[in-house]
Design an enzyme around this catalytic site. Structure first.
Site, mmCIF file in Angstrom:
data_model
loop_
_atom_site.group_PDB
_atom_site.id
_atom_site.type_symbol
_atom_site.label_atom_id
_atom_site.label_comp_id
_atom_site.label_asym_id
_atom_site.label_seq_id
_atom_site.Cartn_x
_atom_site.Cartn_y
_atom_site.Cartn_z
ATOM 1 N N ARG A 111 39.156 42.839 41.338
ATOM 2 C CA ARG A 111 40.015 41.522 41.876
ATOM 3 C C ARG A 111 40.586 40.516 40.804
ATOM 4 O O ARG A 111 41.622 40.253 40.780
ATOM 5 C CB ARG A 111 39.281 40.978 42.999
ATOM 6 N N THR A 112 39.533 39.927 40.136
ATOM 7 C CA THR A 112 39.832 38.903 39.184
ATOM 8 C C THR A 112 40.820 39.338 37.998
ATOM 9 O O THR A 112 41.672 38.743 37.967
ATOM 10 C CB THR A 112 38.247 38.323 38.540
ATOM 11 N N LYS A 129 33.658 47.543 14.472
ATOM 12 C CA LYS A 129 33.908 47.144 13.036
ATOM 13 C C LYS A 129 33.196 45.829 12.855
ATOM 14 O O LYS A 129 33.741 45.152 11.813
ATOM 15 C CB LYS A 129 35.472 47.047 12.876
ATOM 16 N N ARG A 177 36.377 37.394 30.425
ATOM 17 C CA ARG A 177 34.945 37.404 31.319
ATOM 18 C C ARG A 177 34.176 38.145 30.349
ATOM 19 O O ARG A 177 34.528 39.052 29.557
ATOM 20 C CB ARG A 177 35.485 38.486 32.550
ATOM 21 N N HIS A 220 32.061 30.420 37.405
ATOM 22 C CA HIS A 220 33.446 31.327 37.724
ATOM 23 C C HIS A 220 34.430 30.470 38.516
ATOM 24 O O HIS A 220 34.389 30.379 39.540
ATOM 25 C CB HIS A 220 32.932 32.624 38.885
HETATM 26 C C1 NCD Z 1 32.026 38.168 41.434
HETATM 27 C C2 NCD Z 1 31.866 37.891 40.206
HETATM 28 O O1 NCD Z 1 32.275 38.983 39.236
HETATM 29 O O2 NCD Z 1 31.355 37.184 39.679
HETATM 30 N N1 NCD Z 1 33.248 38.817 41.849
HETATM 31 C C3 NCD Z 1 34.519 38.204 41.709
HETATM 32 O O3 NCD Z 1 34.777 37.847 40.517
HETATM 33 N N2 NCD Z 1 35.321 38.335 42.673
HETATM 34 C C4 NCD Z 1 31.011 38.309 42.314
HETATM 35 C C5 NCD Z 1 30.133 39.677 42.143
HETATM 36 O O4 NCD Z 1 30.255 40.423 41.152
HETATM 37 O O5 NCD Z 1 29.329 39.888 42.999
#
Ligand code: NCD
Length: 300
Positions: A52-53, A81, A103, A131
């Protein structure tokens, strides 16, 4: 006008800035977004798996006409490296990247990148910490459905301790006047896991009659070594099952940040229920992220 604004956690934005973003996101829902990132370069650097993200940021960037670079950490020099995270950030900036979306499984790693990156950095999730864009899209979705959030009770259910979504979303919802309730077993929810203004409940069933919205959470097994409580006991106490679903208010929205695990925190029937607003959350995510990127690059 600024080109160096970053978003590491939700408190980096004022309520006025969030409101401005939400109205721009509403505009983007009505008409095509302007190509306001044309000529800019966005890089998406995800050290953790994401459906999703990652795709949501990519769609948002493409809607604004940006050039998009998707980096797979395994291809980078830091994988084999010995290049450091901050040196990777310096390099990406010198290569012409304007916006870095990152991320990372470690708390603080995105802040480390941001400190070395002389452009916009957006935290797409760092460990159990934060997040912020999920907080934005959850709050946007709940305001669309419920209107004014003041004195509305919004319950987060499940593995709160390991949920960066809960940590960021609870703070923003509280800023919008919502009463936040955290429901979960002690192993996933100690008072220290939530801000002091968040109420804690252990009995999911008993809380159901008092809530205006539910946010179900995944058990985030990749963030701990072994399940601290028995799986069956967890499911018995905290799954949104058929019986509990019947007791959810007729217009109470049910949200989930995804990925959801059928048979654990929800049953199949939840995904077929009109109160399940997950698809709306995902759609809104693209609009809200596009609005955020526009403002980060062009100012408020
Ligand atoms: C979440 C995350 O990665 O923090 N999902 C997201 O980004 N929509 C929640 C999860 O991993 O459960």
């Amino acid at each position: 006008m600024t080109t160096t604004r970053s978003l590491l956690d939700i408190d980096d934005l004022t309520n006025e800035e969030v409101d401005a973003m939400f109205s721009l996101a509403h505009e983007f829902a009505q008409r095509p977004a302007p190509r306001s990132l044309e000529g800019r370069f966005c890089a998406n650097l995800f050290f953790e798996q994401s459906t999703r993200t990652h795709v949501s940021f990519q769609c948002a960037q493409m809607r604004l006409g940006a050039n998009v670079v998707n980096l797979s950490p395994a291809q980078l020099s830091l994988a084999t490296k010995g290049e450091r995270l901050d040196d990777t950030a310096i390099t990406l900036r010198a290569l012409g990247i304007d916006v870095l979306v990152a991320r990372h499984p470690l708390v603080g790693a995105v802040a480390e990148l941001a400190a070395a990156f002389d452009g916009c950095t957006v935290n797409a999730g760092d460990g159990t910490n934060a997040h912020p864009t999920q907080a934005l899209l959850d709050t946007f979705t709940l305001r669309d459905i419920l209107g004014d959030l003041r004195d509305r009770t919004i319950a987060f259910v499940g593995d709160i301790r390991h949920s960066r979504v809960a940590h960021s979303s609870m703070r923003l919802l509280h800023r919008y006047g919502a009463r936040v309730l955290a429901i979960g077993p002690e192993a996933f929810l100690l008072p220290t896991d939530v801000p002091s203004d968040v109420r804690i409940a252990r009995d999911f069933g008993a809380a159901l009659g008092t809530i205006d919205a539910l946010v179900m959470l995944r058990v985030q097994r990749e963030r701990f070594d072994s399940m601290p409580i028995d799986d069956n006991a967890y499911i018995a106490a905290y799954q949104l099952n058929d019986e509990r679903l019947e007791r959810v208010g007729p217009r109470t929205p049910i949200l989930h940040p995804g990925p959801y695990n059928r048979g654990v925190e929800i049953v199949d029937a939840v995904t077929l229920d009109p109160r399940w607003r997950y698809r709306e959350q995902v759609r809104n995510g693209v609009l809200v992220r596009a609005a955020l990127l526009h403002h980060l690059v062009h100012g408020w």
